[in-house]
Every structure is written in structure tokens, then in C-alpha cells.
Design an enzyme around this catalytic site. Structure first.
Site, short mmCIF file in Angstrom:
data_model
loop_
_atom_site.label_atom_id
_atom_site.label_comp_id
_atom_site.label_asym_id
_atom_site.label_seq_id
_atom_site.Cartn_x
_atom_site.Cartn_y
_atom_site.Cartn_z
N LYS A 275 -25.73 52.79 -1.04
CA LYS A 275 -25.12 52.43 0.02
C LYS A 275 -23.60 52.43 -0.38
O LYS A 275 -22.73 52.91 0.50
CB LYS A 275 -25.67 51.24 0.66
CG LYS A 275 -24.89 50.71 1.68
CD LYS A 275 -25.08 49.28 2.03
CE LYS A 275 -24.48 48.30 0.89
NZ LYS A 275 -24.72 46.89 1.20
N LYS B 123 -14.38 45.79 -3.31
CA LYS B 123 -15.76 45.83 -3.77
C LYS B 123 -16.22 47.10 -3.76
O LYS B 123 -16.83 47.55 -4.92
CB LYS B 123 -16.42 44.82 -2.64
CG LYS B 123 -18.02 45.01 -2.84
CD LYS B 123 -18.39 44.25 -4.08
CE LYS B 123 -19.76 44.71 -4.70
NZ LYS B 123 -20.85 43.85 -4.15
N THR C 35 -21.78 43.18 1.10
CA THR C 35 -21.06 44.19 1.00
C THR C 35 -21.16 45.15 2.04
O THR C 35 -22.22 45.72 2.44
CB THR C 35 -21.36 45.08 -0.54
OG1 THR C 35 -21.29 44.36 -1.58
CG2 THR C 35 -20.25 46.35 -0.48
P1 NA7 Z 1 -32.01 41.99 -0.77
O1 NA7 Z 1 -32.64 41.22 -2.09
O2 NA7 Z 1 -32.34 43.42 -0.74
O3 NA7 Z 1 -31.90 41.20 0.34
C1 NA7 Z 1 -31.56 41.52 1.58
C2 NA7 Z 1 -31.55 40.39 2.54
O4 NA7 Z 1 -31.04 40.96 3.96
C3 NA7 Z 1 -32.65 39.73 3.06
O5 NA7 Z 1 -32.56 38.36 3.19
C4 NA7 Z 1 -33.13 40.43 4.29
O6 NA7 Z 1 -34.11 39.87 5.06
C5 NA7 Z 1 -31.91 40.51 4.70
N1 NA7 Z 1 -31.95 41.70 5.94
C6 NA7 Z 1 -31.94 43.06 6.02
N2 NA7 Z 1 -31.86 43.57 7.11
C7 NA7 Z 1 -31.79 42.56 7.82
C8 NA7 Z 1 -31.58 42.43 9.40
N3 NA7 Z 1 -31.67 43.58 10.15
N4 NA7 Z 1 -31.54 41.21 9.86
C9 NA7 Z 1 -31.64 40.35 9.26
N5 NA7 Z 1 -31.51 40.20 7.88
C10 NA7 Z 1 -31.72 41.31 7.22
O7 NA7 Z 1 -30.28 42.33 -1.21
P2 NA7 Z 1 -29.67 41.10 -2.36
O8 NA7 Z 1 -29.63 39.90 -1.99
O9 NA7 Z 1 -29.53 41.83 -3.61
O10 NA7 Z 1 -27.99 42.05 -1.81
C11 NA7 Z 1 -27.55 41.49 -0.47
C12 NA7 Z 1 -26.29 41.99 -0.73
O11 NA7 Z 1 -25.33 41.85 -1.96
C13 NA7 Z 1 -25.88 43.46 -0.29
O12 NA7 Z 1 -24.65 43.80 0.45
C14 NA7 Z 1 -25.69 44.22 -1.41
O13 NA7 Z 1 -24.73 45.49 -1.56
C15 NA7 Z 1 -25.25 43.06 -2.60
P3 NA7 Z 1 -35.86 39.98 4.77
O14 NA7 Z 1 -36.16 39.14 3.71
O15 NA7 Z 1 -35.83 41.36 4.50
O16 NA7 Z 1 -36.33 39.56 6.14
#
Ligand code: NA7
Length: 285
Positions: free
Chosen positions: A241, A173, A98
């Protein structure tokens, strides 16, 4: 085995079950997650590791991204070693996280500049629907991209809708998550009001769930209220958010500001990584 090669970046609470379903459906899925050890579960289930984002983007036909927020999505696509760093002409990228409509359009433009196609497809539903393959997918983009993505959407969700060009899916969304926020806040306030006047929580939840006011979300979240435990199916910080993004997108309704403030305060009080229903815990002071 399906011959379309799928890439996936972002293995958080949502990414892992969604990739698992694609693997079960016979797709070859290559993955990358910033914190590499979170790749383990899906690698054990048959995915392969890309090792970096550039390889992921150039080595697959369709690459999907599921990360926390706008900044993370932009970084994934446009970092020097990001998804678009290699040869990506003719590839399709689908952001299922999102983000704001503006960020979605930025991602589309970045892909088009590299000769690739882009579609946004944020999902409605949290971990359980992700596990069950019953998400609702709110697609924004061209008909051509939608037709290419449709077989994947059919695996991940029970319904997908092409709601308009890129930006429209994100707007849909934000709208449905505003409604979700209203429901959660309303449920918490109602139960606490009843409780303060001597009505047992269990009884009030039964009254809600057995009557016309009961809904999928009230039924889903009632057990957490009763147990007083809120492990994240959809983290509260993500809804905070989304409410902020909705306001930035022009939502200026009587309840939009207090609702956003309520979730923001709950996040500031340290409940950001708990489930959205932890708003109950925050209000129960
Ligand atoms: P989570 O469980 O908080 O997972 C977030 C994911 O995003 C996780 O894989 C993180 O990697 C990744 N992430 C966060 N910041 C970065 C950056 N800067 N670069 C690369 N990857 C990143 O969220 P959900 O799976 O519950 O939800 C995701 C989406 O669905 C979101 O839009 C919600 O609003 C709905 P990490 O493991 O921390 O390295």
C-alpha cells in the site's frame, strides 16, 4: 496519573503495544476497535472501553488513530457515528496510521470544520520498536499541536520530528518506506543470488551483517530468512500500500515501479498478511 485524557482507535499489531506504553506511562486511555474482542488485552492492562467512536472523540482531550489505510482512516473520522460526530470543539486528533498526504489534509479539514485540531504522525518502526517505545514519529501539523502531542510522542518513540505542515509527515513516511522496500527487496535478491551459486544463506547473511552493507533492517530480518518463517511485524500488504501511495505521490524513479510490482505480486500470491520480509519467500521460486 497524567490528567490528559487519551482516546485511541485501532488496536492492531501496532495499536496494542502503543496503548500499552501510554498506560504504563500513567495515562488514562479510552479505546475503541471495530472488532471489539481485540480490545481485551489493553482493557486488562487498565484501559477503558468507549463503546463507540463518537464517545471516544468527544470524551477525550487527544484521540489517536492507528488503522490500516486511507479508507479506514476516513471512515473513522467522518462516518455518521464516527470520531467527529459528537461535540469535539477544542479537541486534538492525531492520525498515526500511514495514509497519503491528500487524505491527511482531508482529515485536517474535517477536524477544523468541527472546531477541532488535527495532526498527522505516522511512525517509522514496526512491532518491536512499538513495544520498546523506540518508534520514530514523523509529525506534520502546527507547532501548537506538536507541543500538545510531544509528551505522548516522548512515550511512544525515541524521536519525534515536526517535519512541516499536515501532508509533510505522510510524505516523509512514504519516502522512508520506499527505502525500506528497496532494502528488503535487495536483501532477498542478494541472498537468493548467492544461494543459487552455492553460498550458504547463513554465510551470506553474515557477510552482509558484519560488513558496511549491514544495517538495522538486515540484522532484524536475518533470523526470519534463516528460519523461513515470516510472522507479521509489519504486514506485507501495508508496505505494498505504501509503495502504491508513494507512486501516486509522484515517485517515478528507476526502481519504484518494479519494486511496487514485486510487493503487489507477493500480496496477490497470498503473502499479504505475512511480514514484509516474506518478499524473500515470494522471490524464492
Ligand atoms: P493491523 O494489525 O492490520 O491493524 C489494522 C487496524 O485497523 C485494526 O485495528 C483494524 O480493525 C483497523 N481497521 C481496518 N479497517 C478499518 C475500518 N474500515 N474501520 C475501522 N477500523 C479499521 O495493522 P498495524 O497495526 O500493523 O498497522 C496499522 C498502520 O501502521 C498502517 O497504517 C500501517 O501502514 C502501519 P479490526 O481489528 O480489523 O476490526
Amino acid at each position: 496519573m497524567n490528567t490528559t485524557k487519551i482516546g485511541w482507535a485501532g488496536l492492531g499489531n501496532m495499536g496494542i503495544p502503543m496503548v500499552s506504553n501510554l498506560l504504563k506511562a500513567g495515562y488514562a486511555v479510552q479505546v475503541f476497535n471495530r472488532t471489539r474482542n481485540k480490545e481485551k488485552d489493553v482493557l486488562d492492562a487498565g484501559a477503558t472501553a468507549a463503546g463507540n467512536l463518537s464517545k471516544l472523540g468527544s470524551g477525550n482531550d487527544i484521540t489517536l488513530t492507528m488503522v490500516s489505510d486511507d479508507a479506514a482512516a476516513k471512515e473513522l473520522f467522518t462516518a455518521p457515528e464516527g470520531l467527529l460526530a459528537g461535540e469535539v470543539k477544542g479537541k486534538l486528533f492525531i492520525n498515526v496510521s500511514t495514509v497519503s498526504p491528500e487524505t491527511s489534509r482531508f482529515l485536517e479539514e474535517s477536524c477544523i470544520n468541527k472546531g477541532a485540531a488535527f495532526m498527522e504522525a505516522p511512525v517509522s518502526g514496526s512491532v518491536k520498536p512499538a513495544q520498546d517505545g523506540t518508534l520514530i514519529i514523523l509529525a506534520g501539523g502546527t507547532e501548537d499541536a506538536y507541543q500538545k502531542a510531544k509528551p505522548l510522542f516522548d512515550v511512544l518513540g525515541k524521536l519525534s520530528l515536526l517535519v512541516g505542515p499536515v501532508g509533510a509527515g505522510s510524505a516523509a513516511k512514504l519516502a522512508i518506506n520506499y527505502f525500506l522496500g528497496l532494502n528488503l527487496q535487495g536483501l532477498a535478491e542478494t541472498v537468493l543470488f548467492a544461494q543459487a551459486n552455492g553460498v550458504k544463506t547463513e554465510d551470506m547473511l553474515t557477510i552482509i551483517n558484519e560488513g558496511a552493507c549491514g544495517s538495522g533492517i538486515t540484522k532484524l530480518k536475518s533470523p526470519a530468512i534463516l528460519k523461513g518463517e515470516f510472522p507479521a511485524a509489519f504486514a506485507l500488504k501495508h508496505l505494498a500500500k505504501d509503495l502504491r501511495l508513494a507512486k501516486e505521490q509522484g515517485l517515478d524513479a528507476p526502481l519504484s515501479t518494479p519494486l511496487y510490482e514485486s510487493f503487489k505480486q507477493a500480496q496477490e500470491a497470498g503473502l499479504g498478511d505475512e511480514d514484509v520480509m516474506a518478499i524473500y519467500k515470494h522471490l524464492d521460486k
